[in-house]
Write a protein that holds these residues in place. Structure first.
Motif, short mmCIF file in Angstrom:
data_model
loop_
_atom_site.label_atom_id
_atom_site.label_comp_id
_atom_site.label_asym_id
_atom_site.label_seq_id
_atom_site.Cartn_x
_atom_site.Cartn_y
_atom_site.Cartn_z
N LYS A 1 0.84 -1.20 0.00
CA LYS A 1 0.00 0.00 0.00
C LYS A 1 0.87 1.25 0.00
O LYS A 1 2.06 1.19 0.31
CB LYS A 1 -0.94 0.01 1.21
CG LYS A 1 -0.24 0.06 2.54
CD LYS A 1 -1.24 -0.01 3.69
CE LYS A 1 -0.48 -0.12 5.01
NZ LYS A 1 -1.37 -0.14 6.16
N LEU A 2 0.26 2.37 -0.37
CA LEU A 2 0.92 3.67 -0.37
C LEU A 2 0.24 4.55 0.67
O LEU A 2 -0.96 4.42 0.90
CB LEU A 2 0.82 4.33 -1.74
CG LEU A 2 1.35 3.52 -2.92
CD1 LEU A 2 1.21 4.33 -4.21
CD2 LEU A 2 2.79 3.12 -2.71
N PHE A 3 1.00 5.48 1.27
CA PHE A 3 0.47 6.28 2.35
C PHE A 3 1.03 7.69 2.32
O PHE A 3 2.17 7.92 1.95
CB PHE A 3 0.84 5.62 3.69
CG PHE A 3 0.26 6.29 4.89
CD1 PHE A 3 -1.08 6.12 5.21
CD2 PHE A 3 1.04 7.09 5.68
CE1 PHE A 3 -1.63 6.74 6.32
CE2 PHE A 3 0.51 7.72 6.80
CZ PHE A 3 -0.83 7.55 7.11
N ASN A 4 0.19 8.66 2.71
CA ASN A 4 0.59 10.05 2.91
C ASN A 4 -0.40 10.64 3.91
O ASN A 4 -1.57 10.81 3.61
CB ASN A 4 0.57 10.84 1.61
CG ASN A 4 1.16 12.23 1.76
OD1 ASN A 4 1.47 12.67 2.85
ND2 ASN A 4 1.32 12.91 0.65
N ALA A 5 0.06 10.92 5.12
CA ALA A 5 -0.80 11.43 6.19
C ALA A 5 -1.57 12.66 5.73
O ALA A 5 -1.03 13.54 5.05
CB ALA A 5 0.03 11.76 7.42
N GLY A 6 -2.85 12.69 6.05
CA GLY A 6 -3.67 13.85 5.72
C GLY A 6 -4.39 13.78 4.40
O GLY A 6 -5.24 14.61 4.11
N ARG B 1 -3.70 3.65 0.08
CA ARG B 1 -4.22 3.09 -1.18
C ARG B 1 -3.54 1.75 -1.40
O ARG B 1 -2.31 1.64 -1.35
CB ARG B 1 -3.86 4.06 -2.31
CG ARG B 1 -4.54 3.79 -3.60
CD ARG B 1 -5.89 4.51 -3.64
NE ARG B 1 -6.44 4.43 -4.98
CZ ARG B 1 -7.68 4.09 -5.21
NH1 ARG B 1 -8.50 3.82 -4.22
NH2 ARG B 1 -8.13 4.02 -6.43
N SER B 2 -4.33 0.72 -1.65
CA SER B 2 -3.76 -0.62 -1.82
C SER B 2 -2.98 -0.73 -3.12
O SER B 2 -3.22 0.02 -4.08
CB SER B 2 -4.87 -1.68 -1.81
OG SER B 2 -5.59 -1.61 -3.03
N LYS B 3 -2.07 -1.66 -3.14
CA LYS B 3 -1.27 -1.92 -4.34
C LYS B 3 -2.17 -2.20 -5.54
O LYS B 3 -1.96 -1.65 -6.63
CB LYS B 3 -0.34 -3.10 -4.09
CG LYS B 3 0.42 -3.58 -5.30
CD LYS B 3 1.26 -4.80 -4.94
CE LYS B 3 1.09 -5.88 -5.95
NZ LYS B 3 1.88 -7.06 -5.67
N ALA B 4 -3.19 -3.03 -5.37
CA ALA B 4 -4.10 -3.36 -6.48
C ALA B 4 -4.81 -2.13 -7.01
O ALA B 4 -4.94 -1.95 -8.22
CB ALA B 4 -5.12 -4.40 -6.02
N ASP B 5 -5.24 -1.23 -6.11
CA ASP B 5 -5.91 0.00 -6.55
C ASP B 5 -4.96 0.94 -7.27
O ASP B 5 -5.31 1.57 -8.26
CB ASP B 5 -6.56 0.71 -5.36
CG ASP B 5 -7.77 -0.02 -4.82
OD1 ASP B 5 -8.36 -0.85 -5.56
OD2 ASP B 5 -8.14 0.24 -3.67
N VAL B 6 -3.73 1.03 -6.78
CA VAL B 6 -2.73 1.89 -7.43
C VAL B 6 -2.41 1.36 -8.82
O VAL B 6 -2.36 2.13 -9.79
CB VAL B 6 -1.44 1.99 -6.57
CG1 VAL B 6 -0.33 2.70 -7.33
CG2 VAL B 6 -1.74 2.71 -5.26
N ILE B 7 -2.24 0.06 -8.95
CA ILE B 7 -1.97 -0.54 -10.26
C ILE B 7 -3.12 -0.25 -11.22
O ILE B 7 -2.90 0.16 -12.36
CB ILE B 7 -1.70 -2.05 -10.13
CG1 ILE B 7 -0.33 -2.27 -9.47
CG2 ILE B 7 -1.78 -2.76 -11.48
CD1 ILE B 7 -0.04 -3.71 -9.11
N ALA B 8 -4.35 -0.41 -10.76
CA ALA B 8 -5.52 -0.13 -11.61
C ALA B 8 -5.56 1.35 -12.00
O ALA B 8 -5.83 1.68 -13.16
CB ALA B 8 -6.80 -0.54 -10.89
N ASP B 9 -5.29 2.24 -11.04
CA ASP B 9 -5.29 3.68 -11.34
C ASP B 9 -4.26 4.03 -12.41
O ASP B 9 -4.54 4.79 -13.33
CB ASP B 9 -4.97 4.49 -10.08
CG ASP B 9 -6.11 4.53 -9.08
OD1 ASP B 9 -7.25 4.14 -9.43
OD2 ASP B 9 -5.86 4.97 -7.94
#
Length: 117
Positions: A49-54, A60-68
């Motif tokens: 997953k990817l993360f950025n506070a705020g 965001r999950s790896k699968a969702d990022v790949i789809a995006d």
């Protein structure tokens, strides 16, 4: 031909979408560049997953990022101190698709250098 009839003809000839609408431009305009600062990793070091506070869209999950990325909905990037912005790419490997970025000339993904979340 009246104006109203001309519009119906234009819609019919373009598959029901008015000619003045350019869907590829509309899609491009909606794409957001999303910065993240940390990653979630599995025990074997795979980015999960990817993360950025705020940010409301994260984590965001790896699968969702790949789809995006593959569907050109959003692009993701890391802002490295002194090196600038580097885009995240989708790669195909033996276990399947994975995320990586190339900050330098090494063969390993620099996403592993980010802190865990």
């Amino acid at each position: 031909m009246t104006g109203h009839r001309q519009e119906r003809v234009r819609r019919a000839s373009s598959g029901g979408v008015p000619r003045r609408c350019n869907t590829s431009t509309s899609t491009r305009n909606l794409m957001a560049a999303r910065r993240f600062v940390a990653t979630g990793k599995s025990r074997d070091g795979e980015i999960t997953k990817l993360f950025n506070a705020g940010e409301l869209w994260l984590p965001r999950s790896k699968a969702d990022v790949i789809a995006d990325i593959e569907n050109k909905v959003h692009m993701y990037y890391v802002l490295w101190p002194g090196d600038g912005r580097t885009a995240v790419r989708v790669e195909n490997g033996s276990p399947g698709k994975y995320l990586r970025t190339d900050r330098d000339s090494t063969t390993r993904s620099n996403l592993l250098d980010l802190p865990d979340c």
